[in-house]
Design a protein around this motif. Sequence first.
Motif, PDB file in Angstrom:
ATOM      1  N   HIS A 126       0.833  -1.220   0.043  1.00 43.68           N
ATOM      2  CA  HIS A 126       0.128  -0.017   0.066  1.00 43.68           C
ATOM      3  C   HIS A 126       0.972   1.307  -0.125  1.00 43.68           C
ATOM      4  O   HIS A 126       0.437   2.529   0.014  1.00 43.68           O
ATOM      5  N   ALA A 127       2.052   1.080  -0.091  1.00 48.31           N
ATOM      6  CA  ALA A 127       3.036   2.409  -0.061  1.00 48.31           C
ATOM      7  C   ALA A 127       3.070   2.949  -1.301  1.00 48.31           C
ATOM      8  O   ALA A 127       3.333   4.204  -1.473  1.00 48.31           O
ATOM      9  N   GLY A 128       2.601   2.450  -2.330  1.00 50.18           N
ATOM     10  CA  GLY A 128       2.801   3.080  -3.548  1.00 50.18           C
ATOM     11  C   GLY A 128       2.651   2.071  -4.739  1.00 50.18           C
ATOM     12  O   GLY A 128       2.870   0.889  -4.807  1.00 50.18           O
ATOM     13  N   GLU A 129       2.313   2.864  -5.993  1.00 46.25           N
ATOM     14  CA  GLU A 129       2.180   1.822  -7.246  1.00 46.25           C
ATOM     15  C   GLU A 129       2.967   2.765  -8.514  1.00 46.25           C
ATOM     16  O   GLU A 129       3.021   3.758  -8.370  1.00 46.25           O
ATOM     17  N   ALA A 130       3.149   1.811  -9.350  1.00 48.30           N
ATOM     18  CA  ALA A 130       3.677   2.433 -10.529  1.00 48.30           C
ATOM     19  C   ALA A 130       3.281   1.820 -11.642  1.00 48.30           C
ATOM     20  O   ALA A 130       2.590   0.797 -11.930  1.00 48.30           O
ATOM     21  N   ILE A 131       3.223   2.598 -13.009  1.00 49.24           N
ATOM     22  CA  ILE A 131       2.505   2.224 -14.068  1.00 49.24           C
ATOM     23  C   ILE A 131       3.628   2.293 -15.324  1.00 49.24           C
ATOM     24  O   ILE A 131       4.574   3.365 -15.007  1.00 49.24           O
ATOM     25  N   GLY A 132       3.723   1.349 -16.253  1.00 51.78           N
ATOM     26  CA  GLY A 132       4.508   1.605 -17.096  1.00 51.78           C
ATOM     27  C   GLY A 132       3.775   1.689 -18.539  1.00 51.78           C
ATOM     28  O   GLY A 132       2.761   0.943 -18.831  1.00 51.78           O
ATOM     29  N   ILE A 133       4.032   2.657 -19.530  1.00 46.93           N
ATOM     30  CA  ILE A 133       3.326   2.790 -20.754  1.00 46.93           C
ATOM     31  C   ILE A 133       4.254   2.707 -21.820  1.00 46.93           C
ATOM     32  O   ILE A 133       5.411   3.196 -21.962  1.00 46.93           O
ATOM     33  N   ASP A 134       3.898   1.800 -22.885  1.00 40.76           N
ATOM     34  CA  ASP A 134       4.837   1.698 -24.019  1.00 40.76           C
ATOM     35  C   ASP A 134       3.978   1.942 -25.114  1.00 40.76           C
ATOM     36  O   ASP A 134       2.857   1.500 -25.778  1.00 40.76           O
ATOM     37  N   PHE A 135       4.609   3.351 -25.704  1.00 41.16           N
ATOM     38  CA  PHE A 135       4.045   3.972 -27.119  1.00 41.16           C
ATOM     39  C   PHE A 135       4.676   3.156 -28.246  1.00 41.16           C
ATOM     40  O   PHE A 135       5.638   3.950 -28.818  1.00 41.16           O
ATOM     41  N   ALA A 136       4.232   2.129 -28.625  1.00 38.90           N
ATOM     42  CA  ALA A 136       5.075   1.320 -29.752  1.00 38.90           C
ATOM     43  C   ALA A 136       4.574   2.296 -31.240  1.00 38.90           C
ATOM     44  O   ALA A 136       3.768   3.124 -30.906  1.00 38.90           O
ATOM     45  N   ARG A 137       4.725   1.467 -32.199  1.00 39.34           N
ATOM     46  CA  ARG A 137       4.721   2.261 -33.548  1.00 39.34           C
ATOM     47  C   ARG A 137       3.158   2.496 -33.768  1.00 39.34           C
ATOM     48  O   ARG A 137       2.503   3.369 -33.992  1.00 39.34           O
ATOM     49  N   ARG A 138       2.342   1.293 -33.696  1.00 42.25           N
ATOM     50  CA  ARG A 138       0.981   1.242 -33.850  1.00 42.25           C
ATOM     51  C   ARG A 138       0.146   0.591 -32.676  1.00 42.25           C
ATOM     52  O   ARG A 138      -0.758  -0.030 -32.847  1.00 42.25           O
ATOM     53  N   ALA A 139       0.681   0.594 -31.294  1.00 42.04           N
ATOM     54  CA  ALA A 139      -0.111  -0.027 -30.277  1.00 42.04           C
ATOM     55  C   ALA A 139       0.429   0.787 -29.107  1.00 42.04           C
ATOM     56  O   ALA A 139       1.316   1.451 -28.921  1.00 42.04           O
TER      57      ALA A 139
END
Length: 428
Positions: free
Chosen positions: A86-99
């Motif tokens: 519950h101390a914290g969360e992280a997200i990852g985003i991959d902006f690929a070529r077409r996805a």
Amino acid sequence: MLCGMQAHDGPLTRLRKSHEQSVLDLLRKHGPLSRAELGAHSGLSRTTLYDIVAGLVEGGAVVAATPPAEVRRRGRPVEKLSLNPHAGEAIGIDFARRAVHVSAINVAHEMIGSASEAHAPGLTWNQRADIAERLLGSLGGSAPRGAAAHGSVPRSASAGRTPRRGTLRLGSLSAIGVGVVGPLIDAGGIHAGGTDVGERSLDGLPGLLHERFGVPVLLDNNTRLAALAEAVWGAAADGGDVLYVRLSHGVGGGLVVGGSLHRGMYGMSGEFGHVTVDPDGAPCQCGGTGCLETVASVDAVLQRYRAAGGRAEDITAFLAAAASGDNTAHDVLERAGTAVGTVLAAVCNAVGPGVIVIGGELAEAGAALIEPVERALHTHVMPLARDRVRVRRATLGEAGSALGGIALVLHESPLLSRYPQPVTEEHA
């Protein structure tokens, strides 16, 4: 002169806080560890470590648990320590070529979930950010301005299992790691080559995401982030220094040295696709001639296969032909694999990795590609390293770059600055 400091904030208190932060950093980077593993990583004496851990557990920053009965080994179960989920969360985003690909975990290395969506070319960053926000919301049915979850750890992805999704809740998102296509060049702005989006410049993207999610944003090349993810959670989790190459519509890679990404000047590290393999070869989009990308990218392989009489509309059909024993497909893969192995041998001779990880669509060809890579590597790498460098296929798939964004956050962002409360020093 220092002021605003509490009277008890002396050298011993600061030393203790330093030890506490060291333990928190290790758990943040490595996930659950036993006390013995923490001792080996930290170098603290057993007495000091146990005292520090006891204080962190009492304060709620760290939790202790034994493995479930079904995964325990024989003998007394070893208690594992991890950060409070519950101390914290992280997200990852991959902006690929077409996805767009997204993943989310909490700081205890428990997976919230992953999701992906393909899109048409030419979308603006705002439109792609809309997709990312919607995907993150789908992980738990809430707007992704905070996240907390309980599920399987990211290592489950390396075993080919689908992460079990948890429930998102508001208010605890800590940071975002973002991967984008192309090298990042900091020269009066950040730019990406070959992004294939309407807004080609990355100027403003970190600010756009920060405005949406209200947290720090860390930006890097998505192929390098895939390298970091494979080193942390995937094929090379036991490998130390790692060399990663992705054979997709482009050819790129990354180096993980001492557990951290090597970016190089101007963010140009890992551009293996633009190493010359044939001085008389085809022109490359980078302006060079005969680059590895002109031989070992998906587009180059398909073009050579069709020129030799093969029929494949896309990479899926080509891989099916190779799997069925098509000699023409195997000849094309032999040439591509030989070129890749030759380039990787040169890189190995320069940096000396322990593990080479090969990812991307072409890696799905399996032995038909990997074996010529290994033969060329064996031929060209220095004799001392021939039996020491291990070649493995990537295991994290399309989630790799998004997970790499999370790994970047866990390695570089001070997610737990409030555990313990930092010392405040004001200089008069």
